[in-house]
Design a protein around this motif. Sequence first.
Motif, PDB file in Angstrom:
ATOM      1  N   ASP A   5     -27.215  21.301   7.273  1.00 39.19           N
ATOM      2  CA  ASP A   5     -25.820  21.628   6.739  1.00 39.19           C
ATOM      3  C   ASP A   5     -25.342  23.091   7.481  1.00 39.19           C
ATOM      4  OD1 ASP A   5     -25.006  19.272   5.767  1.00 39.19           O
ATOM      5  OD2 ASP A   5     -25.644  19.921   3.632  1.00 39.19           O
ATOM      6  N   THR A   6     -24.110  23.331   7.786  1.00 41.37           N
ATOM      7  CA  THR A   6     -23.719  24.607   8.324  1.00 41.37           C
ATOM      8  C   THR A   6     -23.065  25.340   7.093  1.00 41.37           C
ATOM      9  OG1 THR A   6     -21.719  23.939   8.793  1.00 41.37           O
ATOM     10  CG2 THR A   6     -23.315  24.082  10.563  1.00 41.37           C
ATOM     11  N   PHE A   7     -23.112  26.642   6.964  1.00 38.66           N
ATOM     12  CA  PHE A   7     -22.344  27.482   5.920  1.00 38.66           C
ATOM     13  C   PHE A   7     -21.979  28.650   6.421  1.00 38.66           C
ATOM     14  CE2 PHE A   7     -25.346  31.076   4.706  1.00 38.66           C
ATOM     15  CZ  PHE A   7     -26.149  30.899   5.555  1.00 38.66           C
ATOM     16  N   ALA A   8     -21.143  29.240   5.719  1.00 37.02           N
ATOM     17  CA  ALA A   8     -20.518  30.539   6.117  1.00 37.02           C
ATOM     18  C   ALA A   8     -20.234  31.498   4.774  1.00 37.02           C
ATOM     19  CB  ALA A   8     -18.982  30.489   6.728  1.00 37.02           C
ATOM     20  N   VAL A   9     -20.369  32.680   4.997  1.00 39.42           N
ATOM     21  CA  VAL A   9     -20.361  33.666   3.625  1.00 39.42           C
ATOM     22  C   VAL A   9     -19.047  34.789   4.097  1.00 39.42           C
ATOM     23  CG1 VAL A   9     -21.256  35.309   2.215  1.00 39.42           C
ATOM     24  CG2 VAL A   9     -22.732  33.639   3.261  1.00 39.42           C
ATOM     25  N   ASN A  10     -18.134  34.528   3.022  1.00 41.90           N
ATOM     26  CA  ASN A  10     -17.053  35.424   3.019  1.00 41.90           C
ATOM     27  C   ASN A  10     -17.130  36.344   2.061  1.00 41.90           C
ATOM     28  OD1 ASN A  10     -14.414  35.847   1.782  1.00 41.90           O
ATOM     29  ND2 ASN A  10     -13.734  34.740   3.515  1.00 41.90           N
ATOM     30  N   ALA A  11     -17.039  37.747   2.223  1.00 38.21           N
ATOM     31  CA  ALA A  11     -17.335  38.799   1.339  1.00 38.21           C
ATOM     32  C   ALA A  11     -16.088  39.836   0.957  1.00 38.21           C
ATOM     33  CB  ALA A  11     -18.665  39.867   1.379  1.00 38.21           C
ATOM     34  N   GLN A  50     -15.848  28.769  11.577  1.00 40.08           N
ATOM     35  CA  GLN A  50     -14.978  28.027  11.631  1.00 40.08           C
ATOM     36  C   GLN A  50     -14.554  27.053  10.646  1.00 40.08           C
ATOM     37  OE1 GLN A  50     -12.291  29.423  13.188  1.00 40.08           O
ATOM     38  NE2 GLN A  50     -13.755  30.875  14.554  1.00 40.08           N
ATOM     39  N   SER A  51     -15.711  26.057  10.636  1.00 34.84           N
ATOM     40  CA  SER A  51     -15.413  24.914   9.711  1.00 34.84           C
ATOM     41  C   SER A  51     -17.017  24.627   9.087  1.00 34.84           C
ATOM     42  CB  SER A  51     -15.047  23.556  10.665  1.00 34.84           C
ATOM     43  OG  SER A  51     -14.968  22.445   9.779  1.00 34.84           O
ATOM     44  N   PRO A  52     -17.328  25.327   8.292  1.00 32.12           N
ATOM     45  CA  PRO A  52     -18.555  25.094   7.417  1.00 32.12           C
ATOM     46  C   PRO A  52     -18.864  24.212   6.570  1.00 32.12           C
ATOM     47  CG  PRO A  52     -17.536  26.785   6.453  1.00 32.12           C
ATOM     48  CD  PRO A  52     -16.570  26.585   7.700  1.00 32.12           C
ATOM     49  N   ASP A  53     -19.706  23.413   6.537  1.00 31.11           N
ATOM     50  CA  ASP A  53     -20.041  22.339   5.228  1.00 31.11           C
ATOM     51  C   ASP A  53     -19.622  23.070   4.045  1.00 31.11           C
ATOM     52  OD1 ASP A  53     -20.552  20.286   7.068  1.00 31.11           O
ATOM     53  OD2 ASP A  53     -22.408  21.002   7.361  1.00 31.11           O
ATOM     54  N   LEU A  54     -20.455  24.317   3.892  1.00 26.17           N
ATOM     55  CA  LEU A  54     -20.308  24.827   2.608  1.00 26.17           C
ATOM     56  C   LEU A  54     -19.939  26.276   2.821  1.00 26.17           C
ATOM     57  CD1 LEU A  54     -21.067  24.292  -0.303  1.00 26.17           C
ATOM     58  CD2 LEU A  54     -23.090  25.818  -0.104  1.00 26.17           C
ATOM     59  N   GLY A  55     -18.677  26.592   2.007  1.00 28.41           N
ATOM     60  CA  GLY A  55     -18.072  28.009   2.227  1.00 28.41           C
ATOM     61  C   GLY A  55     -18.773  28.676   0.727  1.00 28.41           C
ATOM     62  N   VAL A  56     -19.279  29.883   1.192  1.00 26.64           N
ATOM     63  CA  VAL A  56     -19.825  30.931   0.133  1.00 26.64           C
ATOM     64  C   VAL A  56     -18.966  32.062  -0.006  1.00 26.64           C
ATOM     65  CG1 VAL A  56     -21.779  31.790  -1.005  1.00 26.64           C
ATOM     66  CG2 VAL A  56     -22.129  29.845   0.248  1.00 26.64           C
ATOM     67  N   HIS A  57     -18.373  32.491  -1.112  1.00 30.52           N
ATOM     68  CA  HIS A  57     -17.728  33.695  -1.364  1.00 30.52           C
ATOM     69  C   HIS A  57     -18.631  34.678  -2.234  1.00 30.52           C
ATOM     70  CE1 HIS A  57     -14.460  36.169  -1.080  1.00 30.52           C
ATOM     71  NE2 HIS A  57     -14.075  36.284  -2.576  1.00 30.52           N
ATOM     72  N   LEU A  58     -18.399  35.852  -1.940  1.00 33.94           N
ATOM     73  CA  LEU A  58     -19.166  36.964  -2.353  1.00 33.94           C
ATOM     74  C   LEU A  58     -18.021  37.928  -2.870  1.00 33.94           C
ATOM     75  CD1 LEU A  58     -21.625  39.033  -3.370  1.00 33.94           C
ATOM     76  CD2 LEU A  58     -21.679  39.678  -0.983  1.00 33.94           C
ATOM     77  N   PHE A  59     -18.131  38.233  -4.018  1.00 28.90           N
ATOM     78  CA  PHE A  59     -16.987  39.226  -4.450  1.00 28.90           C
ATOM     79  C   PHE A  59     -17.708  40.384  -5.465  1.00 28.90           C
ATOM     80  CE2 PHE A  59     -13.956  40.594  -7.849  1.00 28.90           C
ATOM     81  CZ  PHE A  59     -12.924  40.770  -7.234  1.00 28.90           C
ATOM     82  N   ILE A  60     -17.671  41.615  -4.709  1.00 27.44           N
ATOM     83  CA  ILE A  60     -18.279  42.796  -5.750  1.00 27.44           C
ATOM     84  C   ILE A  60     -17.259  43.606  -6.037  1.00 27.44           C
ATOM     85  CG2 ILE A  60     -20.023  44.450  -5.534  1.00 27.44           C
ATOM     86  CD1 ILE A  60     -21.504  43.362  -3.192  1.00 27.44           C
TER      87      ILE A  60
END
Length: 301
Positions: A5-11, A50-60
């Motif tokens: 699977d593909t993923f992307a991290v947004n912080a 662009q279109s990940p299977d899983l979006g991961v969000h990091l909030f600090i």
Amino acid sequence: MTHSDTFAVNASVSNTPSLTHSQYAALKVKDAICDCFRRKTGERPSVNVQSPDLGVHLFIRNNRATISIDVSGGSMHKRGYRTASVEAPMQETLAAAVIRLSGWDGERPLLDPMCGSGTLLCEAAMSYCRIPAGFLRKEWGFTRLPDFDSNRWKKVKTSAEAAMRPLPAGLISGSDLNRDAVRATRTNLNNLPGCKDRIRLSEKNVFDIPAVGNTAIVVNPPYGVRLGDRESAEKLMKEFGDFLKQRCTGCTAYIYAGDRQLLKKVGLKPEWKKELNNGGLEGILGKIDLYASPKPQPKNV
Ligand SMILES: C[S@@+](CC[C@H](N)C(=O)[O-])C[C@H]1O[C@@H](n2cnc3c(N)ncnc32)[C@H](O)[C@@H]1O
């Protein structure tokens, strides 16, 4: 998630002096996820921004990190109707909050005489027609989770869509002196189901509107920060206040202004004021009743 699977991290990082670059923080989480997979399976998943299977969000914030999974698939304020815009559009969720706080329920007409890209008009239409906020959204993060139940999702969607209703023609109207703004508003409204050609729009200076009666006037005049300068924004507010006094008796105005001082320039006492931010910019919403007859006084008993 598997290694294929593909993923992307947004912080998002704030108030954390030891870590100021959100990109760097996102990179560390990405590496950690890849390392974890490589250790366990010998292979690593790929990143697809662009279109990940899983979006991961990091909030600090304040040295505390929260890592979460994006189940919506991008920010919910992106409704999908705003395909055209002119300068300084409101965030859709802020416009939705303004409409909600106005208590407008379709019992009387609603007008935005400085409609810009039409965000307040679109959100008023969505509220009246009961169009779910994610109606135009093509992809949801939760549909890719392993416990996603497609039958339950279909039921939820069907029942929300069954509650939708068309907009009565002429209930909502808007105008702006900028032709491109009126054009953008029309494009955006036409993206909403049941709204095409049901909202009266015109290219007009607000001060050319002869009179308005028994209407909810919802408006977001220029701030004087992003559009034009402060002096002209204050002058416009003062003139708009005179317009409300002289030509809008029986109406209620909900004015979203850049700040308290700007709202004061209207020269009318608000029933209430509420602070609401617009994409990082401060702002304030004021409700002003324009009584048809003198404000009723409490009787002595
Ligand atoms: C802050 S923008 C409104 C943004 C809008 N709420 C949106 O979300 O797109 C202010 C708008 O007021 C319009 N405007 C300024 N002076 C006006 C006037 N005298 N009559 C009508 N419209 C005016 C501008 O053209 C601009 O589109």
